[in-house]
Write an enzyme that holds these catalytic residues in place. Structure first.
Site, PDB file in Angstrom:
ATOM      1  N   GLY A  70       0.791  -1.338   0.062  1.00 57.61           N
ATOM      2  CA  GLY A  70      -0.045   0.028   0.141  1.00 57.61           C
ATOM      3  C   GLY A  70       0.954   1.172   0.028  1.00 57.61           C
ATOM      4  O   GLY A  70       2.216   1.155   0.303  1.00 57.61           O
ATOM      5  N   GLY A 119       0.453  -5.412   1.302  1.00 54.22           N
ATOM      6  CA  GLY A 119      -0.742  -5.526   0.458  1.00 54.22           C
ATOM      7  C   GLY A 119      -0.744  -6.131  -0.909  1.00 54.22           C
ATOM      8  O   GLY A 119      -1.612  -6.463  -1.590  1.00 54.22           O
ATOM      9  N   GLU A 142       5.425  -5.795   7.292  1.00 52.23           N
ATOM     10  CA  GLU A 142       4.681  -5.088   7.893  1.00 52.23           C
ATOM     11  C   GLU A 142       5.200  -4.861   9.410  1.00 52.23           C
ATOM     12  O   GLU A 142       5.286  -3.922  10.057  1.00 52.23           O
ATOM     13  CB  GLU A 142       3.270  -5.384   8.091  1.00 52.23           C
ATOM     14  CG  GLU A 142       2.606  -5.104   7.001  1.00 52.23           C
ATOM     15  CD  GLU A 142       2.682  -6.150   5.824  1.00 52.23           C
ATOM     16  OE1 GLU A 142       3.604  -6.854   5.914  1.00 52.23           O
ATOM     17  OE2 GLU A 142       1.670  -6.081   4.654  1.00 52.23           O
ATOM     18  N   ASP A 150      -1.982  -7.193   6.400  1.00 58.19           N
ATOM     19  CA  ASP A 150      -3.416  -7.001   6.334  1.00 58.19           C
ATOM     20  C   ASP A 150      -3.802  -7.360   4.909  1.00 58.19           C
ATOM     21  O   ASP A 150      -3.232  -8.118   4.410  1.00 58.19           O
ATOM     22  CB  ASP A 150      -3.625  -5.626   6.925  1.00 58.19           C
ATOM     23  CG  ASP A 150      -3.067  -4.463   6.106  1.00 58.19           C
ATOM     24  OD1 ASP A 150      -2.588  -4.631   4.951  1.00 58.19           O
ATOM     25  OD2 ASP A 150      -2.630  -3.624   6.727  1.00 58.19           O
TER      26      ASP A 150
END
Lengths: 375, 675
Positions: A70, A119, A142, A150
């Site tokens: 992301g 992501g 992450e 996520d």
């Protein structure tokens, strides 16, 4: 839902017979997913699902990355201009598009010819086929950023063999394309020079039949060799250590392993990675994967959205902001985590990441009803 | 992972906005699904209470340890993961031969051992260690009864015998070695000729003071040890229960450690072992038969916490009365009954979760022309079959939790209570399990016959529960016998009742209103009153009958035996009252309103169904005929009220999807051609 697809040159769209091709087009930024791209993908997947003339989706990245995750910098910027809620919109679309991708009926082939991280992995893995190459580099970084894997990562990481998913999610260790294939994160390995031929072949098949698609890819695929120093060869140690109940016990098990087996590189390597990560991130990541193992895709997504909201809200820990500062903005590579030690992260703190945000007019992510079909 | 075509079409249609409906319809009838699976989560109301809180209340403790162990099992190929309808299920392959089942069970034990599941199971002391052990055993039980029993025999029977019957020298030598499975223990108590009547066993042990050894013998075929779990293939050691004969005097049953196999698995000299063969279930457990032919063991191998033999052959015991000695001996064995009762409840939970989830997705017959077929659970009759069993399962969960705490916190003063409570609940909960399994099997129709759907297989796997660790009927007699003894003692000394929860007998007899209103029927006060009334009256009647029989010259024992009809009613009355009390107590500790309200509804269902089922209420007039009819009508109402919450109630069981079965989820996808 409002459209954020103004900057839609960030995804290039091609229509070839019954095939839709989506190319992530932010090569300088390693194709990180912006809010515009997330919402655009969501629209594109919705349209494909409705359009009976679309039989196959191909997704790929321009440049040396497939997708590096992301656009965290954008999230931070949006939050700094408003409040934490502004940042959640990115994730809302990210989750929604992944959900659609996972449950809609159009097979997708992801050409992962380069970096695929965080992501970005979801965008490929939630589809039906993942083609990797000798250029592929995978990681879930992450925990080193103060967040957790996520966009449905707790769903697919928990479904990898043994406790390999815990290993990947907690350490952020990298995998090659061959390793992705070995552990089930990819379905095919195709040498990069054959990708364009494969693409042409897929344009011609005109079917959604997964068997036909698979056998078409098979014609170009190879069985790559796992390098000798592959973590996948360490599955026995991984299962022994990463199956432990808590982060503390996992690290203790790795330390025991390292002490017993001095020549072995693996345990110390894993310990080193985990020591660099945010203690809070490690704990919520472990819990997320363990819970994800029992949950369907819809449940995973709703729960992860709650968790990311807590992360952005910073009500339990502000490690995400610290991680972004140290890794992405100041680039000093030296985040000061708070709490600084694993044992200081209490169960109660971890529990709170899984509770509904207690704020007026704040709701959980609402997926279409069949979210709970526990696919 | 293939989703069937029509399923995706259904999903697509969901995805499409309504304004596209028209175009979708033009795709033609031929492609529309004939039957679709709709997850019960969609058709059911949102959960009216917090399912996680309910699960915590029911599981009671060590939630994270339980979830960790579920994870461990799901992630290992040893637990036979199968992909069905896009979901992973872990269920043993019961189509394997007996030998294969035994070997895979042993391998699973090794896996759990390697991952630290059994840490501190024998060497850990205190409440936390004990509760962790029980929680993990319950989780293992949810996967497979054989696995749990094989582990239970090793840790609870063999390990427990050493722990409770042994002294320091045994603890030092055997506990850690057993916990690490360096040795594998079994428990040789039952014989061909004697099961529940342990005192009648025929194995004989004598003492040879010259060599300071005990000599164990199987004097006749009926004395062969029988059903010894672990003996047929794997166990290296056993605790032998045997009469101890010192200088011609029988000192009663004692326990001795004997090695039966060497480290390589060869059977030791003077030991003969045979297989018990294929069974109706539990084939992962290698039950065997053992004969002892002048087996010599060192004097130290007598488990001597209660009695010892000196080097020169003198019998020494602090407890002179052989009856008391035997009692002291047997007391620790309640652990078996405790774990059996608890596991029975988890088995009912598995079957109810599967059958109820299925009944929320499977339709049969339409009741209007061209109307949709009706969901099974929307038939009142189907509700009446499953929901009362669900309510009972809740009630018995609380009773099981009470029993567990009673066991873990036991003191010498509570041994008698523990014996009675564990006997009653072991019998009632295991009977309830078998009945529930049968009902759920039938409620799933043909799908219930497939072993992958678990319920049918569980019948065979759990049937043994009504027999081992004490035959249920014998146990229930012990309950009424203990009650009678309590009654006689209280009356003789003219003192109030103060044990077995019979204190209510000290108060005046509860009065049941002649007209039972809806709110009366649902009040905890009425409910406990009517159960107490039944128990009190049956106990009085039973005491009178026994004493009348004795007055006519019968012995105390035979007077008791001929009174079996009342004894059975009484045992049930005691158990029901106990269960209800534990339910009310659990309910009182809940502060969350939606949870409390739900529990109230379930409690009423539990009580009213019990009233409806036990003819004693009518036979002895605790309920009038009119009242009984009112009760029956109220059950129908309760069924309708609980029906919307059926899904949340089974979701609260906390059993991960992977441990249920394909028919509990998308059974159309699970059975599709491409699967």
């Amino acid at each position: 839902m409002a459209s954020y697809s103004t900057a839609n040159d960030q995804i290039l769209i091609e229509e070839k017979s019954s095939v839709r091709k989506f190319t992530l087009n932010r090569p300088k930024q390693l194709n990180v997913l912006s809010l515009a791209m997330g919402s655009r993908f969501w629209e594109l997947y919705s349209e494909c699902a409705k359009d009976s003339s679309v039989k196959l989706i191909i997704v790929k990245g321009k440049g040396r990355a497939f997708c590096a995750g992301g656009d965290v910098a954008e999230v931070i910027r949006d939050i700094s201009q408003g409040n934490w809620r502004a940042g959640t919109l990115h994730y809302k679309y990210g989750f929604m598009m992944n959900y659609l991708l996972k449950i809609h009926n159009k097979p997708q082939v992801a050409f992962i010819n380069g970096i695929v991280m965080g992501g970005g992995s979801s965008v490929s893995i939630n589809g039906r086929f993942q083609v990797v190459t000798e250029n592929t580099v995978f990681a879930m970084p992450e925990t080193a950023l103060g967040s957790f894997p996520d966009l449905s990562a707790s769903y697919y990481l928990s479904r990898l063999p043994g406790f390999f998913g815990e290993y990947l999610g907690l350490t952020g260790a990298r995998l090659s394309g061959a390793e992705m294939l070995a552990c089930g994160l990819a379905t095919h390995f195709v040498p990069s020079e054959k990708l364009s031929l494969l693409e042409e072949a897929l344009e011609k098949i005109d079917t959604s039949d997964p068997f036909v698609i698979s056998s078409t890819i098979n014609k170009f695929s190879e069985v790559p060799n796992l390098k000798e120093k592959s973590a996948y060869h360490k599955l026995d140690i991984i299962n022994k250590c990463f199956s432990q109940r808590t982060i503390e016990e996992i690290i203790a098990a790795l330390e025991r392993e390292a002490a017993e087996n001095k020549e072995d590189w693996f345990s110390n390597f894993s310990i080193k990675l985990m020591k660099k990560a945010s203690p809070t991130s490690l704990k919520i990541t472990l819990r997320s994967i363990r819970e994800g193992r029992y949950q369907g895709i819809g449940q995973c997504i709703v729960r992860e959205f709650r968790m990311i909201c807590h992360v952005l809200r910073g009500d339990i820990s502000t490690d995400f902001y610290e991680g972004c500062r140290a890794i992405l903005l100041d680039k000093d590579g030296n985040p000061k985590w708070e709490p600084s030690k694993i044992e200081l992260v209490t169960d109660e703190m971890v529990d709170r990441y899984f509770t509904k945000i207690d704020e007026d007019d704040w709701d959980d992510l609402v997926l279409p009803a069949f979210a709970f079909s526990k696919l | 992972m293939e989703k069937v075509n029509f399923r995706t079409q259904v999903l697509t249609r969901h995805l499409l906005n309504n304004d596209h409906r028209g175009t979708a319809a033009t795709a033609g009838i031929s492609t529309s699904p004939c039957l679709s699976y709709t997850p019960p989560e969609i058709s059911s109301k949102p959960f009216p209470f917090d399912v996680n809180s309910m699960r915590k209340l029911m599981d009671g403790h060590n939630i994270e340890d339980r979830d960790w162990l579920f994870n461990l099992m799901i992630q290992s190929n040893l637990f036979n993961p199968k992909l069905r309808g896009g979901k992973i299920f872990v269920v043993p392959d019961y189509n394997q031969s007996m030998e294969q089942q035994r070997e895979i069970t042993m391998k699973r034990i090794q896996y759990l051992l390697d991952h630290g599941v059994f840490e501190r199971w024998l060497t850990g002391k205190g409440f936390d260690a004990e509760m962790r052990k029980l929680a993990l055993l319950e989780v293992i039980e949810i996967f497979d009864h054989s696995l749990a029993i094989k582990i239970g025999v090793h840790f609870f029977l063999w390990g427990g015998a050493i722990l409770f019957f042994g002294t320091k020298r045994h603890h030092d030598k055997w506990l850690k070695a057993s916990e690490d499975y360096h040795i594998k223990g079994c428990f040789a108590m039952t014989e061909l000729g004697h099961g529940s009547n342990v005192r009648g066993i025929e194995t004989i042990t004598t003492y040879d003071s010259k060599t300071e050894e005990f000599v164990i013998n199987t004097p006749c075929e009926s004395a062969q040890k029988y059903w010894i779990g672990g003996a047929a293939n794997h166990a290296t050691h056993t605790v032998v229960f045997s009469q101890l004969n010192i200088d011609g005097n029988n000192q009663g049953v004692h326990a001795f450690i004997t090695q039966i196999r060497d480290a390589d698995g060869n059977i030791c000299p003077n030991i003969r072992i045979a297989d018990c063969g294929h069974k109706i279930g539990l084939n992962g457990v290698d039950n065997g038969r053992i004969w002892f032919d002048n087996v010599r063991i060192p004097r130290e191998n007598l488990l001597n916490s209660v009695a010892d033999v000196s080097a020169d052959g003198k019998y020494l015991s602090a407890i002179k009365d052989p009856d008391q000695r035997f009692g002291a001996f047997m007391a620790p064995l309640t652990s078996g009954r405790v774990t059996i009762a608890l596991s029975a409840i988890y088995s009912t939970k598995i079957s109810l979760a599967i059958a109820i989830r299925y009944s929320l997705t499977r339709r049969a017959f339409s009741i209007t022309p061209n109307g949709d077929e009706v969901l099974l659970l929307d038939y009142p009759s189907h509700q009446r079959r499953l929901l009362p069993l669900l309510a009972k399962t809740y009630a018995m969960t609380f009773a099981g939790n009470y029993l567990k705490l009673l066991y873990v916190k036991r003191t010498p003063q509570l041994i008698k209570t523990l014996h009675v409570v564990s006997s009653a609940l072991k019998a009632i909960l295991t009977w309830h399990n078998m009945r529930t399994l049968q009902e759920c099997r039938e409620a799933c129709g043909g799908q219930g016959l497939k072993t992958e759907n678990r319920i049918g297989q569980l019948k065979g796997e759990f049937d043994v529960q009504s027999t081992f660790e004490g035959d249920n009927n014998v146990l229930m007699q012990q309950v009424s016998k203990a009650m009678l003894a309590e009654y006689v003692a209280a009356k003789r000394r003219n003192k109030p009742f103060k044990d077995l929860g019979l204190e209510h007998m000290n108060k005046s007899c509860p009065v049941i209103p002649s007209r039972l209103t809806n709110s009366t029927l649902r009040s905890a006060q009425f409910q406990i009153d009517i159960f107490c009334l039944r128990e009190r009256d049956l106990l009085n009647r039973f005491a009178i009958e026994v004493s009348e029989n004795q007055a006519q010259g019968e012995s105390k024992e035979s007077a008791f035996i001929v009174g079996y009809q009342l004894a059975e009613d009484l045992g049930r009355a005691y158990s029901d009252r106990l269960i209800l009390q534990t339910f009310i107590e659990a309910e009182n500790n809940v502060t969350d309103t939606p949870l409390k309200e739900m529990l109230g509804l379930i409690r009423s269902m539990y009580v009213l169904v019990s009233l409806d089922e036990d003819v004693a209420f009518l036979r002895y007039g605790y309920l009038t005929v009119e009242a009984a009819a009112t009760v029956r009508k109220e059950i129908v109402k309760l069924c309708a009220e609980i029906r919307p919450h059926a899904l949340s109630l089974v979701s609260s069981f906390g059993i991960p999807d992977a441990f249920l079965s394909p028919i509990a989820f998308d059974w159309v996808a699970a059975n599709s051609w491409s699967n």
